[in-house]
Design a protein around this motif. Sequence first.
Motif, short mmCIF file in Angstrom:
data_model
loop_
_atom_site.label_atom_id
_atom_site.label_comp_id
_atom_site.label_asym_id
_atom_site.label_seq_id
_atom_site.Cartn_x
_atom_site.Cartn_y
_atom_site.Cartn_z
N LEU A 91 0.83 -1.20 0.00
CA LEU A 91 0.00 0.00 0.00
C LEU A 91 0.87 1.25 0.00
CD1 LEU A 91 -2.82 -0.99 2.51
CD2 LEU A 91 -3.06 -0.61 0.08
N PHE A 93 -8.93 -3.43 10.75
CA PHE A 93 -8.62 -4.26 9.59
C PHE A 93 -8.43 -5.73 10.00
CE2 PHE A 93 -5.13 -6.13 7.05
CZ PHE A 93 -5.80 -6.26 5.87
N ILE A 123 -2.69 2.87 13.77
CA ILE A 123 -2.11 2.81 12.43
C ILE A 123 -2.32 1.42 11.84
CG2 ILE A 123 0.08 2.77 11.16
CD1 ILE A 123 1.02 5.08 12.87
N LEU A 124 -2.05 0.37 12.64
CA LEU A 124 -2.20 -1.00 12.16
C LEU A 124 -3.66 -1.28 11.79
CD1 LEU A 124 0.06 -3.03 14.60
CD2 LEU A 124 0.42 -2.65 12.16
N GLU A 125 -4.58 -0.74 12.58
CA GLU A 125 -5.99 -1.06 12.35
C GLU A 125 -6.58 -0.29 11.18
OE1 GLU A 125 -7.92 -0.25 16.01
OE2 GLU A 125 -7.24 -2.10 16.97
N HIS A 126 -6.06 0.90 10.92
CA HIS A 126 -6.71 1.76 9.92
C HIS A 126 -5.84 2.07 8.71
CE1 HIS A 126 -10.11 2.35 12.54
NE2 HIS A 126 -9.32 2.74 13.51
N TYR A 127 -4.67 1.41 8.58
CA TYR A 127 -3.75 1.78 7.50
C TYR A 127 -4.41 1.62 6.13
CZ TYR A 127 0.71 2.56 5.26
OH TYR A 127 1.72 3.10 4.52
N ASN A 128 -5.14 0.51 5.93
CA ASN A 128 -5.80 0.29 4.64
C ASN A 128 -6.77 1.42 4.33
OD1 ASN A 128 -4.60 -2.29 4.93
ND2 ASN A 128 -6.11 -3.06 3.49
N GLN A 129 -7.55 1.81 5.35
CA GLN A 129 -8.54 2.86 5.12
C GLN A 129 -7.86 4.18 4.81
OE1 GLN A 129 -10.37 2.39 8.88
NE2 GLN A 129 -11.55 0.60 8.26
N TRP A 130 -6.74 4.46 5.48
CA TRP A 130 -6.07 5.74 5.26
C TRP A 130 -5.46 5.79 3.86
CZ3 TRP A 130 -3.39 6.04 10.71
CH2 TRP A 130 -4.39 6.32 11.67
N VAL A 131 -4.84 4.68 3.43
CA VAL A 131 -4.27 4.67 2.07
C VAL A 131 -5.40 4.80 1.05
CG1 VAL A 131 -3.02 3.30 0.38
CG2 VAL A 131 -2.20 3.42 2.71
N ILE A 191 -8.17 6.42 1.45
CA ILE A 191 -8.57 7.83 1.45
C ILE A 191 -7.55 8.68 0.71
CG2 ILE A 191 -8.90 9.82 2.97
CD1 ILE A 191 -10.12 7.79 4.98
N LEU A 246 -10.13 -0.94 -3.09
CA LEU A 246 -9.55 -1.16 -1.75
C LEU A 246 -10.60 -0.94 -0.67
CD1 LEU A 246 -6.03 0.44 -1.38
CD2 LEU A 246 -6.68 -1.93 -1.26
N SER A 259 -10.88 -4.41 1.46
CA SER A 259 -10.20 -4.43 2.77
C SER A 259 -11.08 -4.91 3.92
CB SER A 259 -9.65 -3.04 3.11
OG SER A 259 -8.70 -2.67 2.17
N PRO A 260 -12.33 -4.42 4.09
CA PRO A 260 -13.13 -4.90 5.22
C PRO A 260 -13.49 -6.38 5.11
CG PRO A 260 -14.15 -2.97 4.21
CD PRO A 260 -13.08 -3.42 3.29
#
Lengths: 192, 123
Positions: free
Chosen positions: A10, A110, B8-16, B18, B50, B54-55
């Motif tokens: 990513l 996630f 960061i670990l939990e939301h990294y996919n969502q942030w990328v 966005i 994504l 991701s979810p």
Amino acid sequence: MEAFINMVLLTMMAASVVALVRMRNLFAVVILFSVYSFLMASVLVVLDAPDVAMTEAAVGSGVSTVLFLAALYLTKTEEAQPRHSPLLPMFVAVVVGAALVYGTYDMPPFGAADTPVNTHVGAQYPGRTPAEIDIPNVVSAVLASYRGFDTLGEVLVVFTAAIGVLLLLRRNKRRPGDASEEAGPDRAGMED
Amino acid sequence: MNGLVSSILEHYNQWVTIFLMVAGLYVVVARGNMVKKLVGLSVFQTSVYLLYISPGKILGGTAPILIDDPNAVYSNPLPHVLILTAIVVGLATIALGLGLVVRINEVYGTVEEDEIFERSDDE
């Protein structure tokens, strides 16, 4: 480990998009977009979606790139210097991004199994498929059977787009001495 | 500090997701070149892949292709199906958009928004 590979890929995608936004040579932009699509396909493999990854590798980094290159061949490959200040669009993008990031704090983490997404109808398909469809690939079963009308609608969209492209790029025979006549075969290749 | 790392670990996919989305939005709004605009639109579209996939991922799970192990955990197949449709629709959008760009280039001799506005003002 899979979460780590996911994060690395990513980050690479985000970096390629930063380069893509800054570049003015459209040929480089299109090739970078192809790289970006291939990274996306890799991410999709890590996220357990091999079917989507294959489609993205073929369509996103293959066919889209060919279409973009064909369009570049018929137009110019260098982007002009901007005449407007990019500050307002930048401001809009930052505000929208900040609002969305604020929203993610209410989203489930996630990779969790007990989220609303993973406890409703989607989670039932792997259990139902062996009895009702009897093929191992659940994605194919959902695509072609449980949600077959979605696929029908998709075919309709592609058909409409094909008609649109055909009408747009049809050669106008009424105008005599049209200089763009020679470009005909290339334009005819666009509608695939 | 620990809370930051875990978020960061939990939301990294969502942030990328966005980031890709607003980058696409920025290119569509700020750039005048129509081919570049369409590349931005594509980036926006791929960020939605994504957002959906991701979810549906379950850490420790496997792809939703049935195997003999009765304890196997499968990731959610439904977002995969929706995004398969979205990829093909995205290609249709790009093909139609590029068709329009080629046609505009035939008529105006340019694909830059500002130059097209100038030429249509002159007429």
